[in-house]
Design a protein around this motif. Sequence first.
Motif, short mmCIF file in Angstrom:
data_model
loop_
_atom_site.label_atom_id
_atom_site.label_comp_id
_atom_site.label_asym_id
_atom_site.label_seq_id
_atom_site.Cartn_x
_atom_site.Cartn_y
_atom_site.Cartn_z
N GLY A 1 0.95 -1.14 0.01
CA GLY A 1 0.04 0.03 -0.21
C GLY A 1 0.82 1.31 0.08
N PHE A 2 0.17 2.40 -0.05
CA PHE A 2 0.93 3.88 -0.19
C PHE A 2 1.56 3.95 1.08
N ASP B 1 0.14 6.82 6.88
CA ASP B 1 -0.79 6.38 7.66
C ASP B 1 -0.26 5.39 8.68
N VAL B 2 0.59 4.71 8.46
CA VAL B 2 0.97 3.39 9.41
C VAL B 2 2.11 3.83 10.47
N GLU B 3 2.48 5.04 10.46
CA GLU B 3 3.27 5.47 11.50
C GLU B 3 2.90 5.26 12.89
N GLY B 4 3.70 4.73 13.68
CA GLY B 4 3.45 4.24 15.10
C GLY B 4 2.75 2.79 15.07
N ILE B 5 2.36 2.29 13.98
CA ILE B 5 2.14 0.91 13.96
C ILE B 5 2.96 0.10 13.40
N PHE B 6 3.63 0.31 12.20
CA PHE B 6 4.80 -0.49 11.54
C PHE B 6 5.84 0.79 11.59
N ASP B 7 7.13 0.07 11.56
CA ASP B 7 8.34 1.03 11.69
C ASP B 7 8.67 1.47 10.10
N PRO B 8 9.33 2.35 9.93
CA PRO B 8 9.77 2.94 8.57
C PRO B 8 11.02 1.96 8.30
N PRO B 9 11.39 2.10 7.19
CA PRO B 9 11.10 3.16 6.02
C PRO B 9 9.85 3.02 5.24
N TYR B 10 9.17 3.72 4.60
CA TYR B 10 7.99 3.74 4.06
C TYR B 10 8.22 4.13 2.66
N TYR B 11 7.40 3.68 1.48
CA TYR B 11 7.95 3.89 0.12
C TYR B 11 6.27 4.08 -0.68
N GLU B 12 6.33 4.51 -1.74
CA GLU B 12 5.30 4.70 -2.56
C GLU B 12 5.54 4.38 -3.99
#
Length: 223
Positions: free
Chosen positions: A19-20, A58-69
């Motif tokens: 997901g985004f 939207d997943v900050e605090g639920i899943f750790d980074p890094p995040y991608y799009e």
Amino acid sequence: MENQNKNTARKPRFLCLHGFRTSGDIMKKQIHKWPQNVLDKLDLVFADAPFPCTGKSDVEGIFDPPYYEWFQFNKEFTEYTNFDECLRFIEDYMIKHGPFDGFLGFSQGAILSGALPGLQEKGVALTKVPKVKFLIIIGGAKFLAPSVAEKAYSSPIGCPSLHFIGESDFLKQHGKDLIESCVEPVVIHHPKGHTVPRLDDKSSNVMIDFIERVQKDISKTKE
């Protein structure tokens, strides 16, 4: 050590598109809520999207980074940035890590997954890899921009597809619109929102039936 006899159908191999502003590792955690008897039937490969997150996830605090799009878009979801680069990235990944039988996508990854068979058929994406044969769509929708939609959905999506529709998902109606473009859709309804849902006994059985059908189709093409 693996003494597989010739009658054992191989597991369908799916490239998983997250997901985004999440990641392949996050999607792996989301999918692994499913029962082991379902997971044991699938060969899943989790890719990270090509672009680092450009805003709050939207997943900050639920899943750790890094995040991608996978790509960027305007508020109306009618204009896309880096979309062609995204398509090239997916094709390169499939060349390096494939072959794959299909896509398993969630949210932005599901929207991409649902468009790729049509874009491939029109010769505008995935021209160097085998045909996409199966889809698993979780919280999906159609692309709205005519520049993509006219190519992606001008013909019905012919490959067998499994769709998860959440009762309180903000994309629920958009997910139904995508299903209407599919020739052979199987639908699992769940009571949650925009999420990868857990599977109850009924939905597990529907999914296992779909996977076993996919395995039979794969076996036929090998004969």
